[in-house]
Design a protein around this motif. Structure first.
Motif, short mmCIF file in Angstrom:
data_model
loop_
_atom_site.label_atom_id
_atom_site.label_comp_id
_atom_site.label_asym_id
_atom_site.label_seq_id
_atom_site.Cartn_x
_atom_site.Cartn_y
_atom_site.Cartn_z
N LEU A 51 -10.28 33.92 15.16
CA LEU A 51 -11.06 33.36 14.05
C LEU A 51 -10.26 33.29 12.75
N GLY B 271 -14.53 37.20 15.25
CA GLY B 271 -13.78 37.90 14.20
C GLY B 271 -13.70 39.40 14.41
N VAL C 87 -16.77 38.62 7.96
CA VAL C 87 -16.29 39.60 8.94
C VAL C 87 -16.09 40.99 8.32
N PHE D 240 -6.96 37.04 10.22
CA PHE D 240 -7.16 38.44 10.55
C PHE D 240 -5.92 39.00 11.22
N GLU E 16 -11.44 32.53 8.62
CA GLU E 16 -12.52 32.15 7.71
C GLU E 16 -11.97 31.14 6.70
#
Ligand code: NAI
Length: 644
Positions: free
Chosen positions: A446, A623, A485, A438, A448
């Protein structure tokens, strides 16, 4: 004396005693009720036969003391229980602080919460200079206060400014900083630590005195210092959401750091704090974080070399982050000119973060511009972060597959393309996984880790081990539009922009979300992400057939893309949105905004994008910053439904 299970006393002929903390049956030392009882029994023993000096140290390689026993603490259900727990540590450490023989805490590795308070109750502290040594009072992050003497003694030892900073943020300091601040009397390398502890404990040296100005700040000027600090806290946390930092300030400034001295009817009392649902939910967040930290642990994959392709916003920052975390990183793009800005950005980030010229040079040495992409041949992990274009990504992976090591992890950072489509370019599509970071990479905890239809479970495990290795939290998700997210954020932001279309001021929309506990209003978030990206995400993720928000399209058509162009829903001055005063926030606005967010989280659980509700909460909190004190969207839904 009674046999101690968790502590070991070793007396030297010269009169020095060593008290080793070695929690039975556990790899880390935590201060359970039993361990504390035994500490007081050890003090009984030293009272009977006082040593010339006492060194308290850990027998665990993991660290000194991890803090109170959180399991025990979560079982406390009443205000009386919370008070009893505080009383136990407060009394015990006051006793330790009052003994007549010199005491010393030898701190190596983590030293958290009650461990730091124990060290503060000693006359001297020696911190061992190695990367694992981290000293903190992180109670505030669990919604509680350092009630075992931390609020009394840390300001006495390092002065109130530095102490409040540590207590109100929970931030850790390393051994060198501990020495600079005066927390540690000495900062020594591991090989001399025992000797240094012995000599200092027997030195007869007076404990370090606080400079005059700091003494004033910790005395007559307390009220003034507390008022300033309160203003700072107010910019980050509202008292109705996070009572603990306000309680810490009040307890320090007006009650001598004694949590039990605050009258029970005050909003900053132990009773008020233990009644607040925030504490329970923040403890839940702590456990969620522990669960995420566990992903990738069962793999022996130890990546050393990362190859990143695409040195743009994301690729450049992913490469810099991994280099900062000790990996060798080769960074590829179409030309050296495209890589240069990423290296420059990294250099200034390293300077800010590391503050030590040699360390900055080492980190920069690890980040290698690689326009020809030769680094891919040696890499353990390859992350692709080029333009969001399917054909380009397919071709790139076909080329990469031919040259990488057979067991290298191949990952795409794509936000919106289907992993299965990208994998179609590979001879062995099972090799491809998603590793989705992110923006901004350095700030967002976070990542993913995306499982495509064909992804090999081993590759996923390795991907998660890589994420752990660079100190991010891995969230396993299934390949689905927006993963978790973005799938929850997009409909929420669309709803917010629709409110603006209806004539509600952006300021009011943002304020409603902030009052709910979001870290940033959805309109400011859209401006920050970029309105062009918001349009693209909306197309992909909004409910089928939904019209895009009008104002959003108008702004994008006029070239106003948000913060990056200086204008979006807000106008930006030096990166700051110029907001008008918030007028009346329409009733029910927060609930309206949050509804699509919650619905999307629920959908992700039902569709198996994440394995369970707990992971949805974890992913959404880490997130998106979703109000941690609410314990996550699924937890919020559950609590709301349980309300009478
Ligand atoms: P960007 O436009 O800033 O950077 C892309 C870079 O890739 C450019 O420097 C370009 O020269 C390079 N590139 C293009 N084709 C290449 C090739 N064949 N070989 C080598 N380099 C090549 O893009 P950004 O924003 O960094 O996005 C990259 C990827 O990350 C996309 O897949 C996007 O979906 C994803 N992503 C973006 C986020 C964001 O907030 N910008 C967040 C999370 C994921």
């Amino acid at each position: 004396m009674q046999e101690l299970k968790h502590w070991r006393i070793e007396r030297e002929p010269g009169g020095l005693a060593w008290l080793h903390f070695d929690k039975a049956g556990e790899s880390t030392n935590t201060l359970s009720a039993q361990a504390m009882l035994e500490l007081s029994q050890a003090l009984d023993e030293f009272e009977r036969e006082p040593p010339k000096g006492l060194v308290i140290l850990s027998a665990k390689s993991a660290g000194f003391i991890a803090g109170a026993d959180i399991e025990e603490f979560t079982k406390i259900e009443s205000a009386e229980g919370a008070r009893a727990l505080v009383q136990r540590g407060w009394d015990l450490y006051n006793r330790l602080a009052a003994v007549t023989y010199p005491t010393l805490a030898l701190i190596r590795g983590h030293c958290m919460g009650g461990g730091t308070e124990l060290a503060l109750a000693c006359r001297y502290r020696v911190a061992v200079d190695e990367p694992g040594t981290r000293i903190a009072l992180p109670e505030v992050m669990l919604g509680i206060v350092p009630g075992w003497g931390g609020m009394l003694r840390l300001p006495q030892v390092i002065g109130p400014a530095a102490a409040l900073d540590m207590m109100l943020t929970g931030r850790a300091i390393d051994a060198k900083r501990a020495k600079r601040l005066g927390f540690a009397d000495e900062c020594v390398p591991p090989r001399v630590m025992m000797n240094a502890a012995r000599m200092l404990a027997l030195s007869g040296q007076a404990p370090r005195a606080l400079p005059f100005l700091q003494r004033l700040m910790n005395g007559p000027l307390k009220g003034f210092v507390a008022a300033q600090a309160k203003k700072q806290v107010a910019t980050r946390a509202r008292p109705e959401h996070y009572p603990a930092p306000y309680a810490i300030l009040d307890m320090w400034a007006r009650y001598g750091g004694n949590a039990l001295a605050v009258p029970t009817d005050k909003p900053t009392s132990m009773d008020a704090i233990s009644r607040s649902p925030t504490t329970k939910n923040l403890v839940r967040v702590y456990y969620l974080q522990e669960r995420l930290k566990g992903f990738g642990k069962d793999s022996d994959f130890a990546p050393k070399h990362l190859h990143v392709i695409g040195a743009g916003v994301m690729g450049g920052d992913i490469a810099a982050w991994a280099a900062l975390r000790g990996l060798t990183v080769t960074l590829q793009d179409q030309s050296i000119e495209r890589i240069a800005p990423a290296i420059q950005r990294a250099a200034s980030a390293f300077k800010k973060k590391l503050r030590d010229d040699t360390q900055v040079r080492f980190a920069l040495d690890r980040l290698i511009p690689d326009p020809s992409g030769q680094g891919a041949r040696q890499a353990d992990v390859v992350i692709e972060a080029i333009f969001e274009n399917l054909e380009a990504k397919q071709k790139l992976f076909a080329d990469i597959e031919a040259i990488v090591k057979p067991d290298a992890v191949l990952a795409s950072n794509t936000s919106s393309l289907k992993l299965e489509d990208i994998a179609a370019g590979l001879k062995n599509p099972s090799r491809l996984i998603g590793i989705h970071f992110f923006n901004p990479v350095a700030k967002m905890p976070l990542v993913e880790v995306v499982e495509g239809r064909d992804s090999d479970p081993q590759a996923l495990k390795r991907g998660m081990a890589f994420v752990r290795k660079i100190d991010k939290l891995a969230l396993p998700v299934k390949s689905a539009p927006g993963f978790l997210v973005n799938a929850v954020l997009a409909p929420y932001m669309q709803e917010a922009m629709r409110c603006v279309d209806e004539g509600i001021a952006p300021e009011a929309v943002d304020e409603a979300a902030l009052a709910f506990g979001m870290p940033l209003g959805p309109i400011e978030l859209a401006d920050t992400v970029g309105l062009d990206i918001a349009v693209a995400a909306g197309k992909q993720l909004a409910d089928a057939g939904a019209e895009p928000p009008k104002k959003l399209l108008e702004l994008v058509n006029a070239g106003h893309l948000g913060r990056k162009t200086g204008r979006g829903f807000y106008t930006y001055n030096q990166g700051k949105p110029q907001k008008a005063a918030v007028g009346q926030v329409p009733a029910g606005l927060a609930e309206r905004l949050i509804k699509p967010f919650l619905a999307a989280a629920q959908r992700c659980v039902e569709q198996g994008v994440v394995a369970d509700a707990e992971l949805a909460d974890a992913g959404v909190i880490f997130g998106t910053g979703f109000a941690p004190f609410r314990g996550g969207p699924m937890n919020y839904l559950k609590e709301r439904n349980e309300q009478p």
